[in-house]
Design an enzyme around this catalytic site. Structure first.
Site, PDB file in Angstrom:
ATOM      1  N   ARG A   1      11.374   3.198   7.606  1.00 59.41           N
ATOM      2  CA  ARG A   1      10.778   3.220   6.272  1.00 59.41           C
ATOM      3  C   ARG A   1      10.257   4.617   5.998  1.00 59.41           C
ATOM      4  NH1 ARG A   1       5.923   2.396   3.554  1.00 59.41           N
ATOM      5  NH2 ARG A   1       6.096   1.135   1.651  1.00 59.41           N
TER       6      ARG A   1
ATOM      7  N   SER B   1      12.029  -9.030   0.712  1.00 60.28           N
ATOM      8  CA  SER B   1      10.588  -9.259   0.589  1.00 60.28           C
ATOM      9  C   SER B   1      10.326 -10.336  -0.456  1.00 60.28           C
ATOM     10  CB  SER B   1       9.875  -7.967   0.163  1.00 60.28           C
ATOM     11  OG  SER B   1       9.864  -7.030   1.207  1.00 60.28           O
TER      12      SER B   1
ATOM     13  N   LYS C   1      -0.881  -1.366   3.286  1.00 62.66           N
ATOM     14  CA  LYS C   1      -0.802  -1.748   1.878  1.00 62.66           C
ATOM     15  C   LYS C   1      -1.997  -2.640   1.529  1.00 62.66           C
ATOM     16  CE  LYS C   1       4.200  -1.532   1.092  1.00 62.66           C
ATOM     17  NZ  LYS C   1       5.370  -2.268   0.544  1.00 62.66           N
TER      18      LYS C   1
END
Length: 216
Positions: free
Chosen positions: A41, A110, A140
């Site tokens: 990522r 997701s 997050k």
């Protein structure tokens, strides 16, 4: 290589916690600790660097019998030799990813805290779905919350592999695994620790302790 099943510890890289000069070192440690899947990522704009890193990670993961997933970039996944791609709400459509990467690619989706998204992704041929954030996440903090009850309901309603993400570490991995999910996706719980190999091993052992123990 023989691709591993979609289960176990799923370690996700982070540009802050796994900077380029330490990326392979940190991921190798997580793999030695028992990670079976890794997600690359990186939202950076340097395409050449990202391609070089993704290719190196694919080779490293395959040497360890693990799989590599690229976050939200199907072209990078195709060019790097990764095993597939993970897509979110604002990324490319699942149909487009499948058309580009082929039937053998692993495509994860997701689904945040919404079972309907997971059911739609299942119908479209996703290989796994991810729910989270299960716990408050340092990566997050604004993420939607998907509690343990939702994970249990998802397991009862869905046949494909389920991934849980968000605030998971060795202290809570067992209770998450007890819901019946297949994979625990972890960022800070592995790469936020100085000893990523040891951290990964602790999570794997905790996950194994929770499997098949409903109501833990």
């Amino acid at each position: 290589m023989n691709r591993p099943p979609l289960q176990g510890l799923y370690a996700i890289t982070d540009a802050r916690l796994t900077p380029g000069e330490r990326l392979l070192e940190r991921v190798a440690a997580a793999l030695r600790g028992g990670a079976r899947w890794v997600q690359y990522r990186d939202k950076g704009s340097d395409g050449s660097r990202r391609l070089a890193e993704a290719r190196a990670l694919a080779e490293l993961c395959h040497q360890h019998g693990a799989g590599l997933i690229v976050n939200d970039d199907i072209e990078l996944a195709a060019a790097s030799g990764a095993d597939g791609v993970h897509i979110g709400r604002d990324d490319v459509e699942l149909d487009s990813a499948r058309a580009r990467l082929g039937k053998q690619a692993v495509i994860g989706v997701s689904c945040y805290n919404r079972l309907k998204l997971a059911e739609d992704a299942t119908a479209k041929g996703a290989d796994y779905v991810a729910f989270g954030s299960v716990f408050p996440s340092p990566t997050k903090p604004e993420a939607a919350r998907a509690d343990l009850a939702l994970l249990r309901e998802a397991r009862a309603r869905l046949a494909l592999p389920i991934c849980a993400i968000g605030g998971i570490d060795a202290t809570n991995a067992a209770v998450v695994a007890a819901t019946g999910v297949d994979m625990l996706a972890v960022i800070s719980g592995v790469f936020g620790r100085d000893d990523s190999e040891g951290a990964a091993g602790e999570i794997v052992r905790a996950m194994e302790a929770g499997i098949g123990v409903p109501g833990l």
